[in-house]
Design a protein around this motif. Structure first.
Motif, short mmCIF file in Angstrom:
data_model
loop_
_atom_site.label_atom_id
_atom_site.label_comp_id
_atom_site.label_asym_id
_atom_site.label_seq_id
_atom_site.Cartn_x
_atom_site.Cartn_y
_atom_site.Cartn_z
N TYR A 43 5.69 -2.61 -16.31
CA TYR A 43 6.48 -3.19 -15.11
C TYR A 43 5.83 -4.40 -15.12
N TYR A 44 6.64 -5.76 -14.88
CA TYR A 44 6.07 -7.09 -14.99
C TYR A 44 6.91 -7.92 -14.28
N TYR A 45 6.43 -9.02 -13.90
CA TYR A 45 6.89 -10.01 -12.90
C TYR A 45 6.28 -11.24 -13.24
N ASP A 46 7.05 -12.30 -13.77
CA ASP A 46 6.49 -13.67 -13.88
C ASP A 46 6.23 -14.24 -12.35
N TYR A 47 4.94 -14.67 -11.98
CA TYR A 47 4.62 -14.91 -10.68
C TYR A 47 3.91 -16.19 -10.96
N ILE A 48 4.45 -17.21 -10.10
CA ILE A 48 3.75 -18.52 -10.00
C ILE A 48 2.72 -18.33 -9.08
N ALA A 49 1.41 -18.43 -9.94
CA ALA A 49 0.22 -18.40 -8.99
C ALA A 49 -0.09 -19.61 -7.93
N PRO A 50 -0.37 -19.02 -6.88
CA PRO A 50 -0.87 -20.26 -5.66
C PRO A 50 -2.18 -20.88 -6.26
N GLN A 51 -2.80 -21.87 -5.69
CA GLN A 51 -3.90 -22.71 -6.25
C GLN A 51 -5.28 -22.03 -5.80
N HIS A 52 -5.43 -21.01 -5.50
CA HIS A 52 -6.25 -20.06 -5.06
C HIS A 52 -6.23 -18.87 -5.53
N ASP A 53 -7.38 -18.11 -5.55
CA ASP A 53 -7.52 -16.73 -5.69
C ASP A 53 -6.49 -15.56 -4.82
N PHE A 54 -6.20 -14.67 -5.61
CA PHE A 54 -5.23 -13.57 -4.70
C PHE A 54 -5.31 -12.32 -5.20
N ILE A 55 -4.82 -11.42 -4.63
CA ILE A 55 -4.81 -9.91 -4.84
C ILE A 55 -3.37 -9.74 -5.21
N PHE A 56 -3.00 -9.11 -6.03
CA PHE A 56 -1.74 -8.32 -6.45
C PHE A 56 -1.82 -6.80 -6.55
N GLU A 57 -0.83 -6.26 -6.23
CA GLU A 57 -0.64 -4.72 -6.19
C GLU A 57 0.98 -4.32 -6.57
N PHE A 58 0.75 -3.43 -7.41
CA PHE A 58 2.03 -2.87 -7.85
C PHE A 58 1.81 -1.50 -7.27
N SER A 59 2.85 -1.12 -6.70
CA SER A 59 2.90 0.36 -6.09
C SER A 59 4.74 0.82 -6.36
N GLY A 60 4.56 2.36 -6.14
CA GLY A 60 5.62 3.00 -6.37
C GLY A 60 5.46 4.56 -6.05
N VAL A 61 6.40 5.39 -6.39
CA VAL A 61 6.12 6.72 -6.19
C VAL A 61 6.43 7.57 -7.42
N VAL A 62 5.56 8.60 -7.38
CA VAL A 62 5.78 9.66 -8.36
C VAL A 62 5.42 10.92 -7.78
N ASP A 63 6.52 11.69 -7.90
CA ASP A 63 6.69 13.16 -7.45
C ASP A 63 6.34 13.25 -5.88
N ASN A 64 7.05 12.33 -5.21
CA ASN A 64 6.87 12.19 -3.80
C ASN A 64 5.29 11.86 -3.37
N LYS A 65 4.73 11.39 -4.35
CA LYS A 65 3.24 10.72 -3.73
C LYS A 65 3.30 9.30 -4.42
N PRO A 66 2.33 8.36 -3.59
CA PRO A 66 2.19 7.04 -3.76
C PRO A 66 1.40 6.98 -4.95
N ILE A 67 1.67 5.76 -5.82
CA ILE A 67 0.56 5.35 -7.16
C ILE A 67 0.51 3.85 -6.93
N LEU A 68 -0.64 3.25 -7.03
CA LEU A 68 -0.67 1.81 -7.01
C LEU A 68 -1.55 1.38 -7.99
N ALA A 69 -1.75 -0.12 -8.28
CA ALA A 69 -2.46 -0.40 -8.94
C ALA A 69 -2.77 -1.92 -8.28
N ARG A 70 -3.98 -2.26 -8.20
CA ARG A 70 -4.52 -3.41 -7.40
C ARG A 70 -5.70 -4.29 -8.31
N GLN A 71 -5.40 -5.66 -8.34
CA GLN A 71 -6.42 -6.37 -8.89
C GLN A 71 -6.60 -7.76 -8.21
#
Length: 78
Positions: A43-71
């Motif tokens: 899964y991807y998204y072309d994001y124009i980054a702000p001029q400062h550090d930030f946190i991004f989080e991809f999330s979804g649902v698998v078998d009715n349970k949340p799943i996420l990746a954060r960086q």
């Protein structure tokens, strides 16, 4: 930004309702993006980054349970 979701066995999984959330470093939500593209389980998204550090989080649902990746993304201009 790219993510490939995996289960605890390391197998690739295909979640539903995938979202991308972007936070500042104080964990304040900047924006939520729901129009996420997929390519062969990645899964991807072309994001124009702000001029400062930030946190991004991809999330979804698998078998009715949340799943996420954060960086924390450090922004460094050269």
């Amino acid at each position: 930004m790219v993510v490939e979701f995996r289960n605890f066995n390391g197998q690739s999984v295909q979640p539903n309702d995938v979202k991308l959330k972007v936070y500042d470093t104080e964990q304040v939500l900047i924006e939520t993006i729901i129009d996420i593209q997929t390519d062969n389980g990645r899964y991807y998204y072309d994001y124009i980054a702000p001029q400062h550090d930030f946190i991004f989080e991809f999330s979804g649902v698998v078998d009715n349970k949340p799943i996420l990746a954060r960086q924390l993304q450090k922004v460094k201009f050269i």
